[in-house]
Scaffold this motif. Structure first.
Motif, short mmCIF file in Angstrom:
data_model
loop_
_atom_site.label_atom_id
_atom_site.label_comp_id
_atom_site.label_asym_id
_atom_site.label_seq_id
_atom_site.Cartn_x
_atom_site.Cartn_y
_atom_site.Cartn_z
N THR A 29 5.58 9.11 0.99
CA THR A 29 5.33 9.83 2.33
C THR A 29 6.44 10.08 3.16
O THR A 29 6.52 10.90 4.03
CB THR A 29 4.27 9.10 2.84
OG1 THR A 29 4.45 7.76 3.53
CG2 THR A 29 2.83 8.86 2.07
N TYR A 33 -2.62 3.12 6.76
CA TYR A 33 -3.43 2.92 8.05
C TYR A 33 -3.96 1.86 8.47
O TYR A 33 -3.98 1.32 9.61
CB TYR A 33 -4.44 4.14 8.18
CG TYR A 33 -5.08 4.39 9.25
CD1 TYR A 33 -4.27 4.89 10.61
CD2 TYR A 33 -6.33 3.91 9.64
CE1 TYR A 33 -4.83 5.03 11.52
CE2 TYR A 33 -6.84 4.08 10.93
CZ TYR A 33 -6.29 4.78 11.90
OH TYR A 33 -6.88 4.83 12.96
N TRP A 89 6.85 13.67 2.69
CA TRP A 89 5.60 14.67 3.22
C TRP A 89 6.05 15.34 4.36
O TRP A 89 5.46 14.88 5.54
CB TRP A 89 4.44 13.97 3.31
CG TRP A 89 3.85 13.36 1.85
CD1 TRP A 89 4.35 13.23 0.68
CD2 TRP A 89 2.65 12.68 2.01
NE1 TRP A 89 3.44 12.80 -0.05
CE2 TRP A 89 2.27 12.13 0.55
CE3 TRP A 89 1.48 12.33 2.81
CZ2 TRP A 89 1.36 11.61 0.14
CZ3 TRP A 89 0.54 11.52 2.36
CH2 TRP A 89 0.58 11.24 1.04
N ASP A 131 8.57 4.79 -0.05
CA ASP A 131 7.32 5.35 -0.19
C ASP A 131 7.21 6.80 -0.19
O ASP A 131 8.08 7.54 0.37
CB ASP A 131 6.57 4.86 1.33
CG ASP A 131 5.01 5.02 1.38
OD1 ASP A 131 4.61 6.52 1.19
OD2 ASP A 131 4.23 4.31 1.36
N ILE A 147 2.81 6.55 10.54
CA ILE A 147 1.77 5.79 10.08
C ILE A 147 2.70 4.07 9.67
O ILE A 147 1.65 3.24 9.21
CB ILE A 147 1.37 6.25 8.74
CG1 ILE A 147 0.05 5.46 7.98
CG2 ILE A 147 2.30 6.13 7.29
CD1 ILE A 147 -1.38 6.01 8.83
N TYR A 184 4.96 12.11 9.33
CA TYR A 184 3.67 11.26 8.85
C TYR A 184 4.05 9.87 8.65
O TYR A 184 3.66 8.85 9.09
CB TYR A 184 3.15 11.88 7.64
CG TYR A 184 1.93 11.03 7.02
CD1 TYR A 184 0.72 11.05 7.66
CD2 TYR A 184 2.41 10.10 5.87
CE1 TYR A 184 -0.21 10.22 6.94
CE2 TYR A 184 1.23 9.28 5.63
CZ TYR A 184 0.17 9.09 6.04
OH TYR A 184 -0.78 8.30 5.69
N TYR A 185 5.14 9.88 7.83
CA TYR A 185 5.62 8.32 7.39
C TYR A 185 6.06 7.61 8.55
O TYR A 185 5.85 6.30 8.54
CB TYR A 185 7.00 8.52 6.17
CG TYR A 185 7.70 7.21 6.08
CD1 TYR A 185 6.98 6.17 5.13
CD2 TYR A 185 8.49 6.63 6.83
CE1 TYR A 185 7.52 5.08 5.07
CE2 TYR A 185 8.97 5.46 6.86
CZ TYR A 185 8.59 4.73 5.79
OH TYR A 185 9.20 3.22 5.76
N THR A 196 0.92 -1.19 -0.07
CA THR A 196 -0.11 0.10 -0.04
C THR A 196 0.91 1.30 0.21
O THR A 196 2.19 1.27 0.23
CB THR A 196 -0.86 -0.03 1.14
OG1 THR A 196 -0.01 0.14 2.50
CG2 THR A 196 -1.85 -1.30 1.19
N ARG A 197 0.25 2.44 -0.23
CA ARG A 197 0.87 3.67 -0.33
C ARG A 197 -0.12 4.77 0.16
O ARG A 197 -1.41 4.64 -0.08
CB ARG A 197 1.21 3.99 -1.72
CG ARG A 197 2.23 2.90 -2.37
CD ARG A 197 2.59 3.10 -4.03
NE ARG A 197 2.40 4.54 -4.36
CZ ARG A 197 1.89 5.25 -5.37
NH1 ARG A 197 1.35 4.18 -6.21
NH2 ARG A 197 1.87 6.29 -5.71
N ALA A 198 0.39 5.83 0.58
CA ALA A 198 0.01 7.20 1.09
C ALA A 198 -1.10 7.18 2.31
O ALA A 198 -0.47 7.10 3.19
CB ALA A 198 -0.81 7.61 -0.29
N LEU A 199 -2.33 6.91 2.42
CA LEU A 199 -3.38 7.00 3.39
C LEU A 199 -3.81 5.93 3.73
O LEU A 199 -3.54 5.29 4.88
CB LEU A 199 -4.07 8.11 3.07
CG LEU A 199 -3.48 9.45 2.53
CD1 LEU A 199 -4.67 10.33 2.01
CD2 LEU A 199 -2.98 10.04 3.75
N ALA A 200 -5.03 5.32 3.42
CA ALA A 200 -5.85 4.43 3.81
C ALA A 200 -5.24 3.09 3.88
O ALA A 200 -5.40 2.37 5.09
CB ALA A 200 -7.19 4.05 2.77
#
Length: 130
Positions: free
Chosen positions: A73, A49, A76, A71, A91, A87-88, A42-46
């Motif tokens: 992120t 998480y 970011w 990744d 998460i 953030y990285y 997976t990448r980024a947000l959902a």
């Protein structure tokens, strides 16, 4: 990573220090999902998480990242800690990470070998890629 606190005494600025707080189970082997292995594409947000919650409850999550950049992120920022976005770091706590080129046959073969030992695959790729 898997309960280990990294950079627990890192200085952010002036006299401020970073105190790493434990996750729900701290990735401890006695978590509700102990013994479960998850491959994380997976990448980024959902997606990250989702796999974070699994890792927090003891699952062994192996995050697959892109060679060279990892990744996206990771960049970011601000805020960041030693050049990696906060953030990285938040998460992706309690996860292990490997870089693989999924566009190369060797990278695909490595993911397939990981999946042989995994209980689950969480993927957030474009339709048809998985």
């Amino acid at each position: 990573m898997n309960g280990e606190q990294r950079d627990g005494d890192a200085v952010l600025r002036d006299d401020d220090t970073l105190e790493a707080l434990p996750a729900i189970s701290g990735g401890a082997p006695e978590g509700a999902l102990a013994g479960i292995r998850v491959v994380d594409l997976t990448r980024a947000l959902a997606g990250p998480y989702c796999t974070l919650m699994l890792a927090d409850h003891g699952a062994d999550v192996i995050k697959v990242e892109l060679p060279g950049t990892g990744d996206e992120t990771r960049t970011w920022a601000p805020p960041h800690i030693n050049g990696v976005s906060a953030y990285y770091l938040s998460i992706n706590r309690n996860k292990r990470s490997v870089t693989l080129d999924l566009k190369h046959p060797d990278g695909v073969q490595t993911v397939l070998r990981l999946l042989e030992q995994a209980d689950d695959l969480i993927a957030g790729l474009h339709p048809g890629v998985t």
